[in-house]
Motif scaffolding. Sequence first.
Motif, PDB file in Angstrom:
ATOM      1  N   PHE A 393      18.606  66.380  76.074  1.00 48.39           N
ATOM      2  CA  PHE A 393      18.392  64.913  76.152  1.00 48.39           C
ATOM      3  C   PHE A 393      17.126  64.379  75.740  1.00 48.39           C
ATOM      4  N   ALA A 394      15.993  64.989  76.132  1.00 43.65           N
ATOM      5  CA  ALA A 394      14.535  64.635  75.774  1.00 43.65           C
ATOM      6  C   ALA A 394      14.526  64.615  74.301  1.00 43.65           C
ATOM      7  N   LEU A 395      14.825  65.893  73.618  1.00 45.51           N
ATOM      8  CA  LEU A 395      14.954  66.161  72.413  1.00 45.51           C
ATOM      9  C   LEU A 395      15.708  64.991  71.274  1.00 45.51           C
ATOM     10  N   MET A 397      16.040  61.924  72.474  1.00 43.71           N
ATOM     11  CA  MET A 397      15.583  60.696  72.545  1.00 43.71           C
ATOM     12  C   MET A 397      14.413  60.622  71.890  1.00 43.71           C
ATOM     13  N   SER A 398      13.645  61.776  71.728  1.00 44.67           N
ATOM     14  CA  SER A 398      12.454  61.902  71.042  1.00 44.67           C
ATOM     15  C   SER A 398      12.689  61.888  69.507  1.00 44.67           C
ATOM     16  N   GLY A 399      13.579  62.581  69.138  1.00 46.75           N
ATOM     17  CA  GLY A 399      14.085  63.011  67.649  1.00 46.75           C
ATOM     18  C   GLY A 399      14.446  61.595  66.964  1.00 46.75           C
ATOM     19  N   TYR A 401      13.949  58.658  67.709  1.00 47.03           N
ATOM     20  CA  TYR A 401      13.060  57.453  67.582  1.00 47.03           C
ATOM     21  C   TYR A 401      11.783  57.864  66.582  1.00 47.03           C
ATOM     22  N   ALA A 402      11.890  59.164  66.274  1.00 48.07           N
ATOM     23  CA  ALA A 402      10.799  59.582  65.580  1.00 48.07           C
ATOM     24  C   ALA A 402      11.260  59.151  64.069  1.00 48.07           C
ATOM     25  N   THR A 405      10.568  55.147  64.264  1.00 45.83           N
ATOM     26  CA  THR A 405       9.968  54.540  65.405  1.00 45.83           C
ATOM     27  C   THR A 405      10.520  53.392  65.749  1.00 45.83           C
ATOM     28  N   LEU A 407      13.402  51.729  68.618  1.00 45.85           N
ATOM     29  CA  LEU A 407      13.959  51.829  69.903  1.00 45.85           C
ATOM     30  C   LEU A 407      15.550  51.334  69.613  1.00 45.85           C
ATOM     31  N   VAL A 410      17.615  54.341  68.734  1.00 50.48           N
ATOM     32  CA  VAL A 410      17.947  55.060  69.864  1.00 50.48           C
ATOM     33  C   VAL A 410      19.137  54.335  70.612  1.00 50.48           C
ATOM     34  N   GLY A 411      19.001  52.966  70.684  1.00 46.25           N
ATOM     35  CA  GLY A 411      20.117  52.192  71.072  1.00 46.25           C
ATOM     36  C   GLY A 411      21.357  52.513  70.590  1.00 46.25           C
ATOM     37  N   LEU A 414      22.799  55.842  71.491  1.00 47.20           N
ATOM     38  CA  LEU A 414      23.628  55.919  72.761  1.00 47.20           C
ATOM     39  C   LEU A 414      24.909  55.049  72.798  1.00 47.20           C
ATOM     40  N   VAL A 418      28.732  56.848  73.287  1.00 51.03           N
ATOM     41  CA  VAL A 418      29.654  56.010  74.387  1.00 51.03           C
ATOM     42  C   VAL A 418      30.970  56.204  73.495  1.00 51.03           C
TER      43      VAL A 418
ATOM     44  N   TYR B 107       5.484  57.150  76.638  1.00 54.10           N
ATOM     45  CA  TYR B 107       6.500  58.395  76.251  1.00 54.10           C
ATOM     46  C   TYR B 107       6.329  59.371  77.311  1.00 54.10           C
ATOM     47  N   LEU B 111       9.501  60.260  79.485  1.00 53.55           N
ATOM     48  CA  LEU B 111      10.273  61.602  79.299  1.00 53.55           C
ATOM     49  C   LEU B 111      10.098  62.430  80.619  1.00 53.55           C
ATOM     50  N   LEU B 114      13.029  60.980  82.425  1.00 54.18           N
ATOM     51  CA  LEU B 114      14.290  61.318  81.849  1.00 54.18           C
ATOM     52  C   LEU B 114      14.877  62.731  82.039  1.00 54.18           C
ATOM     53  N   PHE B 141       6.649  68.192  74.687  1.00 55.31           N
ATOM     54  CA  PHE B 141       7.240  67.146  73.801  1.00 55.31           C
ATOM     55  C   PHE B 141       6.147  66.226  73.045  1.00 55.31           C
ATOM     56  N   PHE B 145       5.543  65.991  69.348  1.00 52.22           N
ATOM     57  CA  PHE B 145       5.857  64.795  68.628  1.00 52.22           C
ATOM     58  C   PHE B 145       4.647  64.027  68.316  1.00 52.22           C
ATOM     59  N   ILE B 151       3.959  61.453  65.487  1.00 52.94           N
ATOM     60  CA  ILE B 151       4.853  60.035  65.921  1.00 52.94           C
ATOM     61  C   ILE B 151       4.347  58.967  66.800  1.00 52.94           C
ATOM     62  N   GLU B 153       4.641  57.114  69.301  1.00 51.71           N
ATOM     63  CA  GLU B 153       5.235  57.173  70.536  1.00 51.71           C
ATOM     64  C   GLU B 153       4.701  55.928  71.320  1.00 51.71           C
TER      65      GLU B 153
END
Lengths: 500, 162
Positions: A393-395, A397-399, A401-402, A405, A407, A410-411, A414, A418, B107, B111, B114, B141, B145, B151, B153
């Motif tokens: 999950f962290a990967l 979200m971070s990936g 966003y990267a 950049t 959000l 990201v939405g 998600l 769903v 971040y 995280l 999370l 992380f 990142f 990045i 963040e």
Amino acid sequence: MSDLFASLTPLFTTPIIPAAFAGVAWGLVGGALPGISPSITMALLLPFTYGMHASSAVVMLASTYFGAEYGGSIPAILIRTPGTNSAAATVLDGYAMKQQGKAGEALGISLYSGIIGGIFGFLMLVLLTEPLSRVALSFHPTSYFALGILGLSVIGSLAGESLVKGLIAGVLGLMIAAIGTDPVTGLNRFTFGSPELLNGIPPILVLVGLYAVSELMTSASDAPWEKTDAGSVRIKFPSRAIWKRIWPAQAIGGVVGVIEGCTPGAGGTVAAFLAYNEARRWSRRKEEFGHGSPEGIAAPETANTTVSKTALIPMLSLGIPGTNSTAVLLGGFLIQNLIPGPMLFVQHADIVWDLYLGLAVSVVALLVAGYVFMPPCIWLVNRPKSYLMAFIFALIMSGVYAIETSLFQVGVVLAFGVTGYAMKYFRFPFLPMVLGVVLGFLVESNFRRALVLSGDDYTTFLHDPIAVALLAVAGLFILGSLFRHVASFRPHRPVSNATH
Amino acid sequence: MTRDLVSGCILLVFSIVYYLAASAIPVSMLADSVGAQGLPKSYGIALGILSALLIAQALYARRRAVAVVDAGNEAVRRQRDKQGALRAAGMLAIGIGYVLLLPWLGYIVCLALLIASTVWYQERHYRHKVWPLAIGGAVIFWLIFVQLLQIAEPSGFWPSLF
């Protein structure tokens, strides 16, 4: 000789070798984790490919696919849980061998069958892809439109239990592809005033959401992962007697892998079970199947790793992804602004060559990574599922966003999570939707461009022989799907499918 | 009501809404004969027809299956589906929480939260030892990142404190 050296130059001028090794290693680890399919493993990698050299990115993704197909056999043999769907056939004899104290031999047979499948599949890929792409120079907008229709026509083969649901998923994918700026007039469609939607929804967001996020949501509703002990095992090189015994099964696996790899919708799982069945049929020791037969591991493992190479044939030559994993790979191509299909061989022949080199390296990488990454894979297989899911999950979200950049993206991921969860709940297949998303723009833009060029003459599609041929094949695909669907619709068939 | 029937009805309504939205796309002076509305409208019609087919199939299958459906099992299945959907919604809530809090908390903190909340949610019980794991994971992380991949963040309100 100098030509040979010149052709191998990309191996040293672009980071293809590390990309192939990294891809195989990542795939091996991802494939070894039950519940993380090759497509999810690849989707998790997608955000990292944005800043990469195009050749390295596609090599890494294709190598991940290959590594994941082998990785699935590790938990199948050690803890009786296939890491991937296509490793399910390996459980039958792999776990039986482990119970007989032959886990090292079983892993060895699996690894070397995977390598043989990789070599055979790679050779078939090189031999079969190039002729298909020779027609590239003759392509017009009409041909591209027909190619897109051919791509969409395989939805029937990918629809799974219900043709109607497959078609619905495909139409939903086309609807997603229609979001953004209109390809001809430049008008905004379905953007709801959001500037983030002007360029449409990138396929990567759809892929990560559908495959990875929906899996996380599903895992939350599943029972917690049982604590297992895979033990400590070392891979053993198969003995001469074993080689003598398994080569016919490997040959069967290879042939089945080529056929199934080229067939949209079939994929590694079908190939593995088909190869297992055929190997048993042709074996002199049928009675040993299911009780620890080496052939029972060799056939499915050769088949699914062969598919991981041959499934690239329709994807590269026609731009048609026939499996979930090749759909994700297609997403990786699009990120690099590369459009798989005939023109890829004309406009980016260097990338295709690099991919071939990378895929050849990936076979060697599997041999190395198979030994080196066995202990970490066993360690990971023994970790609680909750930790793995949290880090995935962290990967994600971070990936995501990267990528930009953003959000908002990201939405969007998600939201597609769903959608994917709802599709799983209502039993709609993902792949037709992905096809719609990927091919929607190609179909619409070329359809309208062809009409503009011909002065709104709809018969223009019939004046292009390539378009006619492609549309005819598409028609055959559609008729075949309809025929299969009608043939399976019997008055007294079981009601389980209909009452879910 | 079967899943196919429910999904068919939802999709039918969606197809109508989509068709109306497609019809509302303005017509450009530069438009070709198909226009910006053309294919989206046909997608809406196709979805409507397919949804109607799905509903018809579901109703037909339901009529045939009614004799063999066990009411007790059906209730258990519905209860299980409901619980599953609620737990999946919980994972989604964790993700939405991350998106909402990221600009404020930054971040690393987000995280760590999370990871901790996902472990807690997946295991279905709280353990103190999740925190070192979550904080360690968040730092790794951040190193990958922010430091390695460069990045940008969000750092949250923390820099304003110093």
